[in-house]
Design an enzyme around this catalytic site. Structure first.
Site, PDB file in Angstrom:
ATOM      1  CG  HIS A 235      -2.071   0.918   1.098  1.00 53.70           C
ATOM      2  ND1 HIS A 235      -1.935   2.289   1.054  1.00 53.70           N
ATOM      3  CD2 HIS A 235      -3.387   0.676   0.953  1.00 53.70           C
ATOM      4  CE1 HIS A 235      -3.136   2.841   0.898  1.00 53.70           C
ATOM      5  NE2 HIS A 235      -4.035   1.887   0.833  1.00 53.70           N
ATOM      6  NE  ARG A 375      -6.653  -6.595  -1.858  1.00 53.26           N
ATOM      7  CZ  ARG A 375      -6.984  -5.415  -1.359  1.00 53.26           C
ATOM      8  NH1 ARG A 375      -8.082  -4.793  -1.761  1.00 53.26           N
ATOM      9  NH2 ARG A 375      -6.221  -4.840  -0.468  1.00 53.26           N
TER      10      ARG A 375
HETATM   11  C1  SIN Z   1      -7.444   1.509   1.608  1.00 53.59           C
HETATM   12  O1  SIN Z   1      -8.306   1.915   2.358  1.00 53.59           O
HETATM   13  O2  SIN Z   1      -6.691   2.256   1.013  1.00 53.59           O
HETATM   14  C2  SIN Z   1      -7.272   0.039   1.469  1.00 53.59           C
HETATM   15  C3  SIN Z   1      -8.406  -0.558   0.773  1.00 53.59           C
HETATM   16  C4  SIN Z   1      -8.061  -1.913   0.300  1.00 53.59           C
HETATM   17  O3  SIN Z   1      -6.994  -2.421   0.586  1.00 53.59           O
HETATM   18  O4  SIN Z   1      -8.852  -2.484  -0.435  1.00 53.59           O
END
Ligand code: SIN
Length: 514
Positions: A235, A375
């Site tokens: 992320h 994903r």
């Molecule tokens: C996020 O809130 O940025 C993560 C969402 C996700 O991992 O699907």
């Protein structure tokens, strides 16, 4: 007199495990977890930390086909198309089901209309949230309550599953270790593994620290096939908190609401990198943020000046920032990429069958190919509900294949392997963070693999076995694809040299601090 039916054993109480347990009704279920969600907020399910919501094509102008296309694009078309079709087609039903269970999704004003947000890789607004960025916790609470009330489920918490009970080559149950350190073998009609991901094996993660690939280690012990374990999603916007492995997430929904990624001089990081700029697919953004940090430009998320109702939409992010002495309304937030999701996992079909009879898997620990090589945002809670329900219902009925002469087959334990000590785990986390990051160098992966394999304590540990499987798969994939990205630069230094240097530097630092 009826003999009691052997229960379906479900290991893990995140969104996938709880959905599977509910869907197995009326077949009896034995649900095993380390902690109990709801009462213990710091439980070890990643679901509780999920801020992004659940993607579903609910807008009049949207469609399951469009959601599917976005899923395929994010996944670099490495996805199983049938899995994608099923996931996106079922998404609106999953939202309805969760609403019926009592999840109070956020609506526009006082209306009944769901407030749809937008995240990276989605062509339109299609993400539903509950309690703003507290979606995972709200969904988990509702599911947990239903499971506790369900008469067919017996929920045992405080136990660690450390082995699969095998009859010949068929899974017949699990071995658990209680909080008091006692071992017990529990038999079942089949076993569903829903233990989540692997972020805790890396130096920076948004996952709970307990996410150390235990389900994968169990599957490997039973000789189950893994699929695509090299695909690890970073992320791009974890809050950079020095000295911590588990980092608070700054949800992508902030960028959906207009937040920008900038360097320390306020220059936009994503400009000219991708047509979708700050909302480009996650692997692209993670690599850009990673490069900015490597080049010393710094990486920050700018939220100041946005017309955001922080208390309503982002209470979790706001609380994390305040805990670090930061005010997102006025200050840029320092960020770094952190391991967030594992696309690979135990190789399963859409009903959750692994390659080992009697063993099923679902959720992040499993790989049915739905996410491909990367994903799409907010497809993971969705996967947990949609496939959790499908796999739970199927496994309850199908169970394990009948063995003709059970007494002729010996019972044995496929053990996941011992857990590493804190220091060894720390070493492994730094290694994997270095070599299986957003940008990879082949020689360093090979050197790390060699070093782990040559160290008996590491190689036979639960975490080490999983690391080896991931390193092997990464080394074997010759082309960049999705989240697996080769550096075009050859790094001449071996990983051993890098680690030796770092160890020496750290020893020096701790000596001077002592
Ligand atoms: C996020 O809130 O940025 C993560 C969402 C996700 O991992 O699907």
């Amino acid at each position: 007199m009826n003999t009691p039916r052997a229960p379906l054993i479900v290991v893990g109480a995140g969104i996938a495990g709880l959905s599977a347990a509910l869907a197995a009704a009326p077949h009896p279920v034995l649900l095993l977890s380390r902690t109990r969600p709801v009462r213990d907020v710091s439980n070890d399910a990643a679901t509780a930390l999920a801020q992004g919501g659940i993607a579903a094509a609910l807008a009049a102008t949207d469609s399951a086909a469009a959601h599917g296309e976005d899923t395929l694009i994010a996944g670099a078309h490495h996805n199983d198309r049938e899995a994608v079709r099923y996931l996106c087609g079922q998404a609106p039903h999953a939202i309805d089901w969760l609403r019926q269970l009592g999840v109070d999704f956020d609506c526009i004003g006082d209306s009944d209309g769901l407030d749809l947000g937008r995240e990276g890789g989605h062509r339109c607004a299609r993400i539903v949230h509950a309690g703003g960025d507290a979606t995972g916790a709200r969904v988990l609470a509702a599911l947990g309550e239903r499971v506790r009330a369900a008469r067919h489920v017996q929920w045992r918490c405080g136990v660690e599953v450390d082995g699969l009970l095998m009859r010949g080559d068929v899974v017949a149950g699990v071995r658990v270790r209680t909080a008091q350190g006692q071992e017990q073998c529990l038999t079942g009609s089949a076993v569903v593994i829903a233990t989540g991901g692997i972020g805790g094996l890396f130096a920076a993660t948004t996952n709970p620290m307990s996410a150390q690939g235990r389900g994968l280690a169990l599957a490997l012990a039973a000789q189950a096939v893994l699929r695509d374990p090299e695909f690890v999603q970073f992320h791009p916007t974890a809050l950079d908190v020095p000295g911590r492995v588990q980092l608070p997430l700054l949800t992508e929904a902030l960028r959906g609401a207009g937040a920008r990624l900038c360097d320390r001089h306020g220059r936009a990081l994503m400009q000219g990198v991708h047509q979708d700029s700050d909302l480009a697919p996650r692997d692209v953004v993670a690599r850009t943020v990673s490069a900015a940090l490597r080049d010393g430009r710094g990486a920050f998320l700018h939220c100041a000046g946005l017309s955001i109702d922080w208390a309503r939409a982002f209470p979790t992010v706001f609380a994390h920032c305040r805990a670090q002495g930061l005010d997102p309304r006025t200050q840029p937030l320092p960020i770094q990429p952190a391991v967030h999701f594992h696309m690979g996992g135990i190789d399963v079909d859409l009903d959750g069958h692994s390659s080992v009879p009697g063993l099923y898997a679902v959720g992040e620990v499993a790989c049915n190919g739905v996410h491909g090589a990367n994903r799409l945002a907010s497809n993971s809670l969705l996967e947990g509900v949609v496939f959790g329900r499908r796999v739970g219902a199927h496994a309850a009925v199908a169970g394990a294949p009948q063995i003709a002469n059970p007494a002729r087959h010996t019972l044995w334990i496929a053990g996941a392997g011992p857990s590493l000590t804190h220091n060894r785990l720390n070493w492994l986390q730094r290694c994997l963070g270095d070599v299986l990051g957003p940008v990879r160098v082949h020689a360093r992966i090979v050197a790390t693999r060699k070093r782990i394999a040559a160290d008996p304590e590491l190689a036979r540990s639960s975490q080490g076995r999983v690391a080896l499987a991931m390193l092997d798969a990464a080394a074997a994939r010759r082309d960049s694809l999705g989240a697996h990205h080769w550096s075009s630069v050859t790094v001449p230094e071996s990983v051993d040299a890098v680690i030796r240097k770092r160890d020496v530097a750290e020893a020096g630092a701790s000596m001077s601090g002592a």
